[in-house]
Design an enzyme around this catalytic site. Structure first.
Site, PDB file in Angstrom:
ATOM      1  N   TYR A   1     -11.955  -6.846  -2.063  1.00  0.00           N
ATOM      2  CA  TYR A   1     -11.594  -5.427  -1.931  1.00  0.00           C
ATOM      3  C   TYR A   1     -11.611  -4.747  -3.299  1.00  0.00           C
ATOM      4  O   TYR A   1     -12.277  -3.731  -3.502  1.00  0.00           O
ATOM      5  CB  TYR A   1     -10.213  -5.339  -1.294  1.00  0.00           C
ATOM      6  CG  TYR A   1      -9.696  -3.952  -1.026  1.00  0.00           C
ATOM      7  CD1 TYR A   1     -10.257  -3.149  -0.032  1.00  0.00           C
ATOM      8  CD2 TYR A   1      -8.607  -3.446  -1.743  1.00  0.00           C
ATOM      9  CE1 TYR A   1      -9.747  -1.881   0.235  1.00  0.00           C
ATOM     10  CE2 TYR A   1      -8.097  -2.182  -1.471  1.00  0.00           C
ATOM     11  CZ  TYR A   1      -8.675  -1.404  -0.483  1.00  0.00           C
ATOM     12  OH  TYR A   1      -8.169  -0.148  -0.230  1.00  0.00           O
TER      13      TYR A   1
ATOM     14  N   GLU B   1     -12.883  -5.575  -6.262  1.00  0.00           N
ATOM     15  CA  GLU B   1     -14.157  -5.474  -6.995  1.00  0.00           C
ATOM     16  C   GLU B   1     -15.151  -4.575  -6.277  1.00  0.00           C
ATOM     17  O   GLU B   1     -15.957  -3.907  -6.915  1.00  0.00           O
ATOM     18  CB  GLU B   1     -14.749  -6.865  -7.261  1.00  0.00           C
ATOM     19  CG  GLU B   1     -13.889  -7.738  -8.174  1.00  0.00           C
ATOM     20  CD  GLU B   1     -13.786  -7.230  -9.620  1.00  0.00           C
ATOM     21  OE1 GLU B   1     -14.262  -6.132  -9.942  1.00  0.00           O
ATOM     22  OE2 GLU B   1     -13.205  -7.971 -10.450  1.00  0.00           O
TER      23      GLU B   1
ATOM     24  N   ARG C   1      -0.119  -4.316   7.213  1.00  0.00           N
ATOM     25  CA  ARG C   1       0.495  -3.821   5.972  1.00  0.00           C
ATOM     26  C   ARG C   1       1.999  -3.671   6.181  1.00  0.00           C
ATOM     27  O   ARG C   1       2.495  -3.696   7.300  1.00  0.00           O
ATOM     28  CB  ARG C   1      -0.167  -2.505   5.530  1.00  0.00           C
ATOM     29  CG  ARG C   1      -1.473  -2.765   4.804  1.00  0.00           C
ATOM     30  CD  ARG C   1      -2.205  -1.506   4.407  1.00  0.00           C
ATOM     31  NE  ARG C   1      -2.983  -0.949   5.490  1.00  0.00           N
ATOM     32  CZ  ARG C   1      -3.773   0.124   5.393  1.00  0.00           C
ATOM     33  NH1 ARG C   1      -3.894   0.746   4.244  1.00  0.00           N
ATOM     34  NH2 ARG C   1      -4.459   0.560   6.441  1.00  0.00           N
ATOM     35  N   VAL C   2       2.708  -3.489   5.099  1.00  0.00           N
ATOM     36  CA  VAL C   2       4.162  -3.648   5.155  1.00  0.00           C
ATOM     37  C   VAL C   2       4.840  -2.601   6.051  1.00  0.00           C
ATOM     38  O   VAL C   2       5.794  -2.933   6.769  1.00  0.00           O
ATOM     39  CB  VAL C   2       4.758  -3.691   3.724  1.00  0.00           C
ATOM     40  CG1 VAL C   2       4.678  -2.341   3.027  1.00  0.00           C
ATOM     41  CG2 VAL C   2       6.175  -4.207   3.730  1.00  0.00           C
ATOM     42  N   VAL C   3       4.354  -1.368   6.062  1.00  0.00           N
ATOM     43  CA  VAL C   3       5.045  -0.338   6.857  1.00  0.00           C
ATOM     44  C   VAL C   3       4.935  -0.623   8.358  1.00  0.00           C
ATOM     45  O   VAL C   3       5.958  -0.692   9.048  1.00  0.00           O
ATOM     46  CB  VAL C   3       4.568   1.075   6.473  1.00  0.00           C
ATOM     47  CG1 VAL C   3       5.194   2.115   7.390  1.00  0.00           C
ATOM     48  CG2 VAL C   3       4.923   1.377   5.014  1.00  0.00           C
TER      49      VAL C   3
ATOM     50  N   GLY D   1       7.540 -13.428  -0.349  1.00  0.00           N
ATOM     51  CA  GLY D   1       8.012 -13.665  -1.720  1.00  0.00           C
ATOM     52  C   GLY D   1       9.496 -13.351  -1.800  1.00  0.00           C
ATOM     53  O   GLY D   1      10.227 -13.442  -0.793  1.00  0.00           O
TER      54      GLY D   1
ATOM     55  N   GLN E   1       8.941  -7.481  -5.811  1.00  0.00           N
ATOM     56  CA  GLN E   1       7.739  -6.695  -6.114  1.00  0.00           C
ATOM     57  C   GLN E   1       7.975  -5.261  -5.644  1.00  0.00           C
ATOM     58  O   GLN E   1       8.726  -5.031  -4.688  1.00  0.00           O
ATOM     59  CB  GLN E   1       6.493  -7.300  -5.441  1.00  0.00           C
ATOM     60  CG  GLN E   1       6.427  -7.230  -3.925  1.00  0.00           C
ATOM     61  CD  GLN E   1       7.011  -8.459  -3.244  1.00  0.00           C
ATOM     62  OE1 GLN E   1       8.018  -8.994  -3.674  1.00  0.00           O
ATOM     63  NE2 GLN E   1       6.382  -8.914  -2.161  1.00  0.00           N
ATOM     64  N   THR E   2       7.340  -4.302  -6.333  1.00  0.00           N
ATOM     65  CA  THR E   2       7.581  -2.893  -6.003  1.00  0.00           C
ATOM     66  C   THR E   2       6.324  -2.208  -5.465  1.00  0.00           C
ATOM     67  O   THR E   2       5.198  -2.625  -5.753  1.00  0.00           O
ATOM     68  CB  THR E   2       8.065  -2.085  -7.230  1.00  0.00           C
ATOM     69  OG1 THR E   2       6.984  -1.966  -8.157  1.00  0.00           O
ATOM     70  CG2 THR E   2       9.262  -2.739  -7.899  1.00  0.00           C
TER      71      THR E   2
ATOM     72  N   PRO F   1       0.216  -7.555  -6.465  1.00  0.00           N
ATOM     73  CA  PRO F   1       0.771  -6.832  -7.620  1.00  0.00           C
ATOM     74  C   PRO F   1       2.298  -6.872  -7.639  1.00  0.00           C
ATOM     75  O   PRO F   1       2.939  -6.649  -6.613  1.00  0.00           O
ATOM     76  CB  PRO F   1       0.256  -5.401  -7.423  1.00  0.00           C
ATOM     77  CG  PRO F   1      -0.971  -5.558  -6.592  1.00  0.00           C
ATOM     78  CD  PRO F   1      -0.719  -6.729  -5.688  1.00  0.00           C
TER      79      PRO F   1
END
Ligand code: NAD
Ligand code: UDP
Length: 319
Positions: A150, A152, A191-193, A210, A214-215, A279
């Site tokens: 994704y 690259e 995805r998280v939402v 994790g 992470q933010t 990230p």
């Protein structure tokens, strides 16, 4: 304008289609439904300014009639390998949509001397070493990591867009989109939402990948669409970050969702499910968007999440 919008049946594409029609433009919507859904566009089908073409943008694109603008949004966008829509499960399609798809979409812009807008991403910054991320930051990306298909592809897409701008003098724009959420995200998106809202509505613990430290910084879709529309009408050729700078840990975010929904099941930590190169922190520096576009987000997390919850509730009752 007559606008070619690729990825129109997806989450962002469907909202952009609506906005363009409201502004009086004609929309030629293109999608192959790899992660999108015809239901997202069903309400626009009778509109005489709306035309849908089912097509894979990795193949040569032909659009009958004139084209004044091309918005290239076609690409899988979820990193979650547990989702059938996750780009790690669609690695070749993702690279092709970013590389061949961008080439074909730029080709349409060149043939019609149309303006061009690329949907890029905060992922081009990778796991950033500079925080918050300004457009001048070059990023920290593993070129062979799990997310590289994704990241690259989008980095290549940006480079190709600038090549068409510099060499062919195409009137291009690049938006770097940070985590955006809202109605019409797919239930299976991963995805998280969508994950957290559905888990909370089912009364289940929210799965944190994790340690949750992470933010991310979450932008409601209406704010994003406003920023993209302003960029489309601007003369800005360098990349512009569009996102909401309000940063939260995933842990705090989970607690916020549980509180809004009234879910008592809490959270569960799933360290094994954290994807490589996830990230650690992400927050857009939106000074350029403020200066150039006079744009900043207006919708706070509480309001945006409540609107999104209403959508997911309705959809979950239908299945
Ligand atoms: P989405 O999966 O809901 O939408 C993507 C759409 O593109 C889908 O309808 C899919 O079927 C279509 N598509 C994919 N490959 C295609 C191909 N080869 N040919 C034709 N259509 C194809 O995802 P989204 O969140 O709406 O993302 C839209 C765009 O915005 C993507 O380019 C994504 O990289 C970018 N983006 C989104 C976010 C976000 O937070 N939502 C953040 C950064 C960048
Ligand atoms: N995440 C999580 N639980 C989930 C889904 C995602 O804790 O059920 C985490 C994920 O590991 C990442 C963050 O939430 O740190 C945002 O993930 P998302 O898939 O929304 O997109 P990303 O911002 O990583 O592209």
């Amino acid at each position: 304008m007559r606008v070619l919008l690729t990825g129109a049946a997806g989450f962002l594409g469907s909202h952009l289609s609506e906005r363009l029609l409201v502004e009086g433009h004609e929309v030629v919507a293109m999608d192959n439904f790899v992660t999108g859904n015809p239901q997202n566009l069903a309400h626009l089908a009778g509109n005489q300014n709306f035309l849908f073409i089912r097509h894979d943008v990795s193949d040569f694109i032909f659009v009958p009639g004139k084209v004044d603008a091309v918005l290239h949004f076609a690409s899988p966008a979820s990193p979650n390998p547990l989702s059938p829509y996750g780009y790690t499960n669609l690695p070749i399609q993702t690279m092709k949509a970013g590389a061949l798809g961008t080439h074909n979409a730029l080709g349409v812009a060149r043939a019609h001397r149309a303006r061009f807008l690329l949907a890029s991403t905060s992922e081009i910054y990778g796991d950033p070493l500079v925080h918050p991320q300004p457009e001048t930051y070059w990023g920290h990306v593993d070129p062979i990591g799990v997310r590289s298909v994704y990241d690259e592809a989008k980095r290549f897409a940006e480079a190709l867009t600038m090549a068409y701008h510099r060499y062919h003098k195409i009137d291009t724009r690049i938006v770097r989109i940070f985590n955006t959420y809202g109605p019409r995200m797919s239930l299976d998106d991963g995805r998280v939402v969508p994950n957290f809202i559905q888990q909370a509505l089912r009364g289940e613990p929210l799965t944190i990948y994790g340690d949750g430290l992470q933010t991310r910084s979450f932008c409601f879709v209406d704010d994003l669409v406003e920023g993209i529309y302003r960029l489309l009408l601007s003369d800005e050729h360098d990349p512009v970050n569009i996102g909401n700078p309000t940063e939260t840990t995933i842990l705090d975010f989970a607690e916020t969702i549980n509180k809004i929904v009234g879910n008592k099941a809490g959270i569960v930590l799933k360290p094994d499910l954290r994807l490589g190169d996830d990230p650690q922190q992400r927050q857009p520096d939106i000074r350029r968007a403020r200066e150039i576009l006079g744009w900043e987000p207006k919708i706070n997390l509480q309001t945006g999440i409540e609107r999104t919850i209403r959508y997911f509730k309705e959809k979950m009752e239908q299945v």
